[in-house]
Design an enzyme around this catalytic site. Structure first.
Site, PDB file in Angstrom:
ATOM      1  N   GLU A  33     138.274  70.835  15.009  1.00  0.00           N
ATOM      2  CA  GLU A  33     138.832  71.995  14.149  1.00  0.00           C
ATOM      3  C   GLU A  33     139.693  71.579  13.298  1.00  0.00           C
ATOM      4  O   GLU A  33     140.746  71.201  13.316  1.00  0.00           O
ATOM      5  CB  GLU A  33     139.508  73.061  15.319  1.00  0.00           C
ATOM      6  CG  GLU A  33     138.617  73.668  16.233  1.00  0.00           C
ATOM      7  CD  GLU A  33     139.325  74.075  17.358  1.00  0.00           C
ATOM      8  OE1 GLU A  33     140.660  74.436  17.353  1.00  0.00           O
ATOM      9  OE2 GLU A  33     138.779  74.445  18.344  1.00  0.00           O
ATOM     10  N   LEU A  62     135.526  77.330  16.266  1.00  0.00           N
ATOM     11  CA  LEU A  62     136.882  77.205  16.938  1.00  0.00           C
ATOM     12  C   LEU A  62     136.257  77.499  18.527  1.00  0.00           C
ATOM     13  O   LEU A  62     136.406  78.514  18.704  1.00  0.00           O
ATOM     14  CB  LEU A  62     137.626  78.176  16.405  1.00  0.00           C
ATOM     15  CG  LEU A  62     139.105  77.757  16.556  1.00  0.00           C
ATOM     16  CD1 LEU A  62     139.859  78.927  15.535  1.00  0.00           C
ATOM     17  CD2 LEU A  62     139.544  77.960  18.105  1.00  0.00           C
ATOM     18  N   GLU A  64     136.936  74.738  21.990  1.00  0.00           N
ATOM     19  CA  GLU A  64     136.926  73.676  22.351  1.00  0.00           C
ATOM     20  C   GLU A  64     135.825  73.225  23.433  1.00  0.00           C
ATOM     21  O   GLU A  64     135.591  72.116  23.234  1.00  0.00           O
ATOM     22  CB  GLU A  64     138.370  73.766  22.928  1.00  0.00           C
ATOM     23  CG  GLU A  64     139.590  73.594  21.937  1.00  0.00           C
ATOM     24  CD  GLU A  64     139.662  75.048  21.614  1.00  0.00           C
ATOM     25  OE1 GLU A  64     139.524  75.984  22.261  1.00  0.00           O
ATOM     26  OE2 GLU A  64     140.756  75.224  20.841  1.00  0.00           O
ATOM     27  N   GLN A  86     142.983  70.139  19.066  1.00  0.00           N
ATOM     28  CA  GLN A  86     144.253  70.103  18.250  1.00  0.00           C
ATOM     29  C   GLN A  86     145.615  70.213  18.861  1.00  0.00           C
ATOM     30  O   GLN A  86     146.598  69.786  18.409  1.00  0.00           O
ATOM     31  CB  GLN A  86     144.082  71.914  17.409  1.00  0.00           C
ATOM     32  CG  GLN A  86     145.031  71.823  16.208  1.00  0.00           C
ATOM     33  CD  GLN A  86     144.486  72.888  15.316  1.00  0.00           C
ATOM     34  OE1 GLN A  86     144.727  73.983  15.462  1.00  0.00           O
ATOM     35  NE2 GLN A  86     143.511  72.520  14.220  1.00  0.00           N
ATOM     36  N   PHE A  87     145.605  70.650  20.238  1.00  0.00           N
ATOM     37  CA  PHE A  87     146.818  70.410  20.982  1.00  0.00           C
ATOM     38  C   PHE A  87     146.341  70.400  22.293  1.00  0.00           C
ATOM     39  O   PHE A  87     145.355  70.865  22.873  1.00  0.00           O
ATOM     40  CB  PHE A  87     147.645  71.539  20.841  1.00  0.00           C
ATOM     41  CG  PHE A  87     148.464  71.362  19.350  1.00  0.00           C
ATOM     42  CD1 PHE A  87     149.613  70.986  19.284  1.00  0.00           C
ATOM     43  CD2 PHE A  87     147.948  72.470  18.458  1.00  0.00           C
ATOM     44  CE1 PHE A  87     150.402  71.161  18.201  1.00  0.00           C
ATOM     45  CE2 PHE A  87     148.759  72.488  17.474  1.00  0.00           C
ATOM     46  CZ  PHE A  87     149.661  71.798  17.063  1.00  0.00           C
ATOM     47  N   ILE A  91     142.885  71.852  25.652  1.00  0.00           N
ATOM     48  CA  ILE A  91     142.091  71.007  26.058  1.00  0.00           C
ATOM     49  C   ILE A  91     141.415  71.639  27.308  1.00  0.00           C
ATOM     50  O   ILE A  91     140.350  71.269  27.830  1.00  0.00           O
ATOM     51  CB  ILE A  91     142.529  69.661  26.638  1.00  0.00           C
ATOM     52  CG1 ILE A  91     141.561  68.740  26.027  1.00  0.00           C
ATOM     53  CG2 ILE A  91     143.194  69.550  27.976  1.00  0.00           C
ATOM     54  CD1 ILE A  91     142.303  67.220  26.024  1.00  0.00           C
ATOM     55  N   PHE A  92     141.952  72.467  28.151  1.00  0.00           N
ATOM     56  CA  PHE A  92     141.373  73.212  29.283  1.00  0.00           C
ATOM     57  C   PHE A  92     140.137  73.557  29.215  1.00  0.00           C
ATOM     58  O   PHE A  92     139.221  73.495  29.990  1.00  0.00           O
ATOM     59  CB  PHE A  92     142.640  73.838  29.974  1.00  0.00           C
ATOM     60  CG  PHE A  92     143.799  73.492  29.929  1.00  0.00           C
ATOM     61  CD1 PHE A  92     144.158  72.014  30.726  1.00  0.00           C
ATOM     62  CD2 PHE A  92     145.143  74.014  29.268  1.00  0.00           C
ATOM     63  CE1 PHE A  92     145.312  71.504  30.399  1.00  0.00           C
ATOM     64  CE2 PHE A  92     146.036  73.477  29.346  1.00  0.00           C
ATOM     65  CZ  PHE A  92     146.343  72.183  29.898  1.00  0.00           C
ATOM     66  N   PRO A  93     139.728  74.326  28.024  1.00  0.00           N
ATOM     67  CA  PRO A  93     138.234  74.750  28.181  1.00  0.00           C
ATOM     68  C   PRO A  93     137.143  73.628  28.071  1.00  0.00           C
ATOM     69  O   PRO A  93     136.242  73.876  28.344  1.00  0.00           O
ATOM     70  CB  PRO A  93     138.121  75.394  27.011  1.00  0.00           C
ATOM     71  CG  PRO A  93     139.467  76.102  26.365  1.00  0.00           C
ATOM     72  CD  PRO A  93     140.364  74.917  27.023  1.00  0.00           C
ATOM     73  N   HIS A 133     152.253  74.301  23.328  1.00  0.00           N
ATOM     74  CA  HIS A 133     151.878  73.297  22.480  1.00  0.00           C
ATOM     75  C   HIS A 133     152.717  72.039  22.959  1.00  0.00           C
ATOM     76  O   HIS A 133     152.775  71.188  22.071  1.00  0.00           O
ATOM     77  CB  HIS A 133     152.268  73.753  20.956  1.00  0.00           C
ATOM     78  CG  HIS A 133     151.224  74.657  20.225  1.00  0.00           C
ATOM     79  ND1 HIS A 133     151.112  75.942  20.765  1.00  0.00           N
ATOM     80  CD2 HIS A 133     150.533  74.357  19.242  1.00  0.00           C
ATOM     81  CE1 HIS A 133     150.299  76.626  19.886  1.00  0.00           C
ATOM     82  NE2 HIS A 133     149.970  75.704  18.943  1.00  0.00           N
TER      83      HIS A 133
END
Lengths: 330, 363
Positions: A33, A62, A64, A86-87, A91-93, A133
């Site tokens: 992204e 958008l 993940e 991005q952060f 990342i969890f998805p 974040h």
């Protein structure tokens, strides 16, 4: 590539490695992204689209989870996707795709298909960022068999380890400690030389105590070692660098020499990589120990909003106190 | 006010439930060869399905998802996909995998708990079964992206069930395929049941096909028990993708004539009347009726093919039942390209445990 030496910060070293490897290997595709036209929210991918075009630098929708699944499909086709999340808080998805597919594609097909892919994500606290974040959840990822989790702690290691991650034939999660993204610059030679994976880096040798850490906390760990040096206490400082597979041998050899160990990380204490290191020392090096292993970590709490984040994060004084406890143990 | 968008979904059907044409047939369906080939593969699929369930019921097979009622979808897709296309299956495409080059033994090994069932070169670059729902839809977009980057005229074809269309992965895949105009086909086998959840409470939309409208991709609904409708839809979708025009979503209306898997008991949630009615529409008999009516198939051919199929299947089952078990170290040896040093002790320990049956604690 001209093998020039650049004076770069960590985020610039990431960019240098991406640029360098994309020149060398046309199967490397960068995606994520805001990574194309915008060059990434931290500018880690700036200039790539201009150099390599729309087919190799892909601004994605958008989603993940989609980025991870898309990368798996590309990787099985022999491309080497380097995806940015991005952060780390987002990342969890990707976890289902990482656990159920990327981590096991080679195993479940007995080598017929594989996933040579990298997921990069900035992580960690200390930059006054909004909610979600600032977390450090490397242990969640390190617990997945089949995934490597790599964390650099300097511009040079960011360059060399990212090259190694991209060239690795298996999936790598590459976590970039954003608190030290622009902390300081150091000369990095753009020679395309990768550093080894699955190994710790001994940053400083010493005989009195072993300090084990990674990522941004290496900064405070080295500061503590400097302070202790003035008191004639020689610290061996180990940068773990690869959370999984973990290089126990380097840590155990150091503990065999020093007999004392403090493990330092920003992540919560329980079930963390530090817990794994401590348990292994207890299993393998008990008779070398002159004192119990100490852990200096974040709390087992939700990462606070930024007004309290300095309270949450371990600091140099915490490390010095733990070292003191260890040295005074009888 | 200005209407800026209007979408519609067409339902395509050529043969009614008895196999009688209800629409003008395409030229290829006026010839026997292609349809006979479909029929043979459908009969093989049904016989194999029966055999695998029998193996499961006698303790010689793991939990197995039947393909009963899905035979036409696999037979046609297998006939139309090119070898260089990539299949990204769900867990009910056994017949399609075999048509594309896997051995029956591979399918038996996979459901019989042996990873070597995914390993054979017969799969080419095709993906292994995806058990986590809809996750494979995204892999197909990745494969299609690779084709597009390299400028190859190949298509990624992904299958899923009606339940999968509720998942983010599926919708994210449609969205990306539309945004990037990817050479991919999303084939939904809407067999009306996601284990115990009927289609009507899975989704509030009139069709599942219309989910493609929101992604800006081609979409249509077909009778999934009608080989001619499946052929027309799949051929069109593959051509559309190969011509660089992007993705298609096909919703095929079929019926899961079996339990969800051998571990399921559909009588707990499904009325027998509904099942009986569904059997009146099933794909194998429908095609058989059409072939027989045209003089392209008869009882002698039927018996000869059944006998041949039994022999083919039994030979593979014999091989399956004689398979050696993989050595335990195989669980380490394919985890990474090279075994990391950190895992070497565990591997040694597993080998010793495998030899002695003793404890596997580390040194």
């Amino acid at each position: 590539m001209n093998h020039e030496t650049h004076n770069v910060t960590m985020v610039e070293a990431v960019n240098l490695a991406l640029m360098s490897e994309m020149h060398r290997d046309e199967s490397v595709i960068v995606l994520g992204e805001d990574i194309g036209t915008n060059g990434g929210v931290f500018r880690a991918t700036v200039g790539l689209r201009e150099s390599f075009g729309l087919k190799r630098v892909l601004d994605t929708p958008l989603a993940e989870n989609m980025i991870a699944g898309l990368s798996i499909g590309m990787a099985t086709q022999g491309l080497k996707p380097v995806a940015e999340i991005q952060f780390m808080g987002f990342i969890f998805p990707t976890m289902e795709q990482l656990i159920c597919h990327a981590a096991r594609m080679r195993n479940r097909t007995r080598g017929r298909l594989s996933c040579p892919m990298v997921i990069r994500a900035p992580f960690g606290g200390g930059i006054h960022a909004p909610e979600h974040h600032s977390e450090s959840t490397e242990a969640l990822l390190a617990h997945i068999p089949g995934i490597r989790v790599v964390i650099p702690s300097s511009p040079a290691r960011a360059y060399g380890l990212l090259l190694a991650a991209i060239r690795n034939p298996d999936p790598v999660v590459f976590l970039e400690p954003k608190r030290i993204y622009r902390l300081s610059a150091q000369p990095v030679k753009d020679d395309g030389q990768a550093l080894p994976l699955d190994t710790c880096f001994t940053l400083r040798e010493g005989k009195d105590i072993t300090l084990v850490s990674w990522g941004a906390m290496i900064k405070e760990t080295l500061e503590a070692a400097d302070t202790l040096k003035q008191q004639d206490i020689e610290c061996e400082v180990i940068d773990v660098a690869c959370m999984n597979p973990l290089d126990h041998d380097t840590i155990l050899a150091s503990v065999a020499k020093t007999g004392r160990c403090v493990v330092i990380h920003e992540a919560p204490k329980s079930c963390a990589v530090g817990a794994e290191i401590s348990a292994t020392i207890a299993e393998r090096a008990l008779l070398s120990l002159k004192a119990p292993v100490q852990r200096v970590t974040g709390y087992d709490t939700v990462m606070p909003y930024y007004k309290l984040e300095q309270q949450y994060m371990p600091n140099t004084a915490d490390i010095l106190a733990a070292v003191q406890t260890t040295l005074e143990f009888t | 006010m200005t209407q800026i968008y209007q979408g519609e979904i067409q339902l395509h059907r050529f043969l009614d439930e008895q196999g009688t044409p209800v629409a003008e047939l395409p030229d290829w369906a006026r010839q026997p060869e292609i349809l006979q080939n479909y029929y043979r593969n459908m009969v093989l699929a049904r016989q194999l399905d029966t055999k695998i369930i029998a193996l499961q019921r006698t303790g010689q097979m793991g939990t197995y998802p039947s393909m009963l009622g899905a035979e036409a979808i696999d037979a046609v897709s297998g006939g139309l996909m090119k070898p260089e296309d990539v299949l990204v299956p769900y867990y009910r495409n056994h017949s399609l995998q075999i048509i594309r080059g896997a051995e029956i033994l591979d399918v038996l090994n996979y459901w019989g708990g042996d990873e070597r069932g995914n390993a054979s070169s017969g799969y080419g670059e095709d993906f292994p079964n995806a058990v986590p729902i809809a996750t494979q839809s995204l892999h197909a977009t990745g494969v299609a992206t690779a084709f597009k980057i390299r400028g190859e005229k190949r298509v990624a074809v992904s299958f899923c069930g009606d339940g999968a269309t509720s998942k983010g992965d599926f919708l994210e895949a449609l969205n990306l395929a539309g945004a990037w105009q990817l050479p991919v086909v999303f084939f939904v086998n809407n067999n009306q049941w996601a284990i115990s959840i009927p289609r009507r409470i899975q989704c509030g939309a009139e069709t599942l096909a219309q989910k493609g409208l929101g992604a800006g991709i081609r979409c249509e609904q077909i009778d999934g028990n009608d080989v001619i409708a499946i052929h027309e839809a799949m051929e069109g979708a593959l051509k559309h993708a190969r011509d660089g025009k992007g993705a298609t979503l096909i919703e095929a209306i079929s019926y899961r004539l079996s339990d969800h898997t051998t571990a399921d008991d559909a009588t707990r949630y499904r009325h027998n009347d509904e099942l009986k009615a569904a059997w009146q529409k099933e794909p194998v008999k429908r095609l058989q009726n059409y072939l027989v009516a045209n003089g392209w198939w008869d009882e002698v051919q039927e018996q000869a093919w059944l006998s041949e199929v039994q022999q083919i299947i039994q030979a593979q089952v014999d091989r399956y039942l004689e398979m050696d078990t993989q050595p335990v170290e195989s669980i380490f040896d394919y985890l990474y390209a090279d075994l990391p040093k950190a895992l070497q002790e565990q591997r040694t320990s597993a080998v010793i445990k495998g030899m002695t049956g003793g404890p596997h604690h580390e040194s």
